[in-house]
Design a protein around this motif. Sequence first.
Motif, short mmCIF file in Angstrom:
data_model
loop_
_atom_site.label_atom_id
_atom_site.label_comp_id
_atom_site.label_asym_id
_atom_site.label_seq_id
_atom_site.Cartn_x
_atom_site.Cartn_y
_atom_site.Cartn_z
N THR A 1 -17.90 7.62 -33.43
CA THR A 1 -17.41 8.78 -32.70
C THR A 1 -16.17 8.42 -31.90
N ILE A 2 -15.44 9.44 -31.49
CA ILE A 2 -14.26 9.22 -30.64
C ILE A 2 -14.65 8.57 -29.31
N THR B 1 -11.82 9.09 -36.40
CA THR B 1 -11.88 7.64 -36.19
C THR B 1 -11.63 6.88 -37.49
N ALA C 1 -15.07 17.49 -33.93
CA ALA C 1 -14.39 17.04 -32.71
C ALA C 1 -13.14 17.85 -32.44
N THR D 1 -14.12 16.17 -38.00
CA THR D 1 -15.24 15.56 -37.29
C THR D 1 -14.80 14.30 -36.56
N HIS D 2 -15.70 13.79 -35.71
CA HIS D 2 -15.44 12.51 -35.05
C HIS D 2 -15.17 11.42 -36.08
N LEU E 1 -14.02 15.47 -25.27
CA LEU E 1 -14.82 14.96 -26.39
C LEU E 1 -16.04 14.18 -25.89
#
Length: 569
Positions: free
Chosen positions: A30-31, A237, A214, A232-233, A100
């Motif tokens: 995830t971020i 990433t 995200a 999405t995250h 986020l």
Amino acid sequence: MSNSDPLSDPIWRTHYAHPGDWDRVFAPLTIPQMFDASVAAYPDAILSDFLGAQLRYATIGVLVDRFAAALVVQGLVKGDRVGLYLPNVPDYLIAYYGALKAGAIIVNMSPLYSREELTHQVRDSGVRLMVTTDVPQLYATASALLDSGVIERIVVGSLSGWLPLGKRILFRLFKRGQIARIPTGNPRIVRVSAMIDPTQSDAPVIAVDPDDVALIQYTGGTTGVPKGAMLTHQNLTANARQVHAIDPHQEMPDRIVGALPFFHVFANTCVLNRTVLSGGMIAMVPRFDAGQVLATIARVKATALPGVPTMYQALLDHPKMGTTSFASLRVCISGGAPLAGALKQKFEAATGAHVVEGYGLTESAGVVSCNPYQGANKDGTIGQPVAGTLVRLVDREDPTRPAPPGEPGELVFEGPQVMKGYWGRPETNAETFVGRALRSGDVATIDAEGYIRIVDRLKDMIAVGGFKVFPSQIEAMLYRNPAVKEAIVIGIADDYHGEVPKAFVTLNEGASMDGAALKAWLNPQLGKHERVAAVDVRAELPKTLVGKLSRKELVAEERAKIAQASPSS
């Protein structure tokens, strides 16, 4: 390469020009996990340089936590949309990573949007809260949306508040008209300074999944109505890691010029997330100004300069270009639009810097492919796919079939950076994907070493008497003329052929060719069906918000001419 399918026989396994393995796997991330890992690994490193004011990773990490906590205290819940209506300022970093971390979905909004454009995007995405700054035109637009009930709250930052003390005083003394008056006592208007006040509680732990959306990133606009790509995250990433992986000098200092607007997907991945991932520094430029970019390169000894072709042309045109040192630059990454070979050569000759061209879409979180930083760099191509990205060509008329051998096809691809779909448009999603692969809308070829060459956009192809004409090929010929600075070719209506090409150009300083002379020079070098009806020389050509040349305004202009010339019914 056109006789084999890259998915069944991936040529990149044996001809991969980037560092590392092409078929590597990117673990779910995830971020917030990525951001927190960098804060822990590089606490004392400088993350942001804003006109000389510097903030370290540890400092921004604390501010991000406070911002996230404030959002939750104010009632934001996981999945709420937060709009960022900001230039390139430290507030963007804090709001982006803070929202986020609080489980929100970011919606990027261009500071150049009109009130109508902003209203449409807010309503389409369901933004509840908007973060902006005290620049008068931005605050006026945001507060108008607040007053009309389009949004519930606004959070307002201070542009001058992040400047070094001396610059802050001068800014407030001499640029009072450039600071909006923010009313006090209105609970629907909150200052960023209040959100990051030390009295804020610790950031709550919000469970965020790598597959959660995200970012809703709206497509830029050369054609059609903008659509919100759900990234999405993991999309974000993974693409940051994919871009980082093509850098052969990951152990060296990383100081990137943040002149591309953060609201654009190119900057979101290549400037923001990739730099945070690497523990590098972002030297922010609030908005693109060629002189300020040149000064920033020299001041921070920048190592990387991502940009669109028009930015590189603007730097070449600036009077201080010749006195600026580019010795620190390891790479300049060009994306967002095709890079003319003549422009690449001029910039490299003037700076000694290495320019590599890449390619990506909003729907791919930013980057699909790139020429290698070192090794074979094929001008006119977009290089090879970044790691973990599968690419193939499909038939232009029927995307369920492979492209005919030896012919260009529509580029489709799949990988961890490919979006989840379009926000609120399930019917569009069905047209956008072929199985798991995303249709790019771009016509391409792939050579024997896996280098991809974009031929044109499917929507931009011109049908001349049943023949398909690619505007980019005519534009490439125009760029060979030393008088031509910029070129756009569109199709215009023709009674006999259905459509014929028409060119629009701007000229380099000191050039004086007119449209008739350019047409006389151009057409003998083109195929019969490619020959243009006219060349229109203009002082400037339309561009998108990020500076890409844009066809849609010229197409609309030509259609309006036809409508005006037609007798009323």
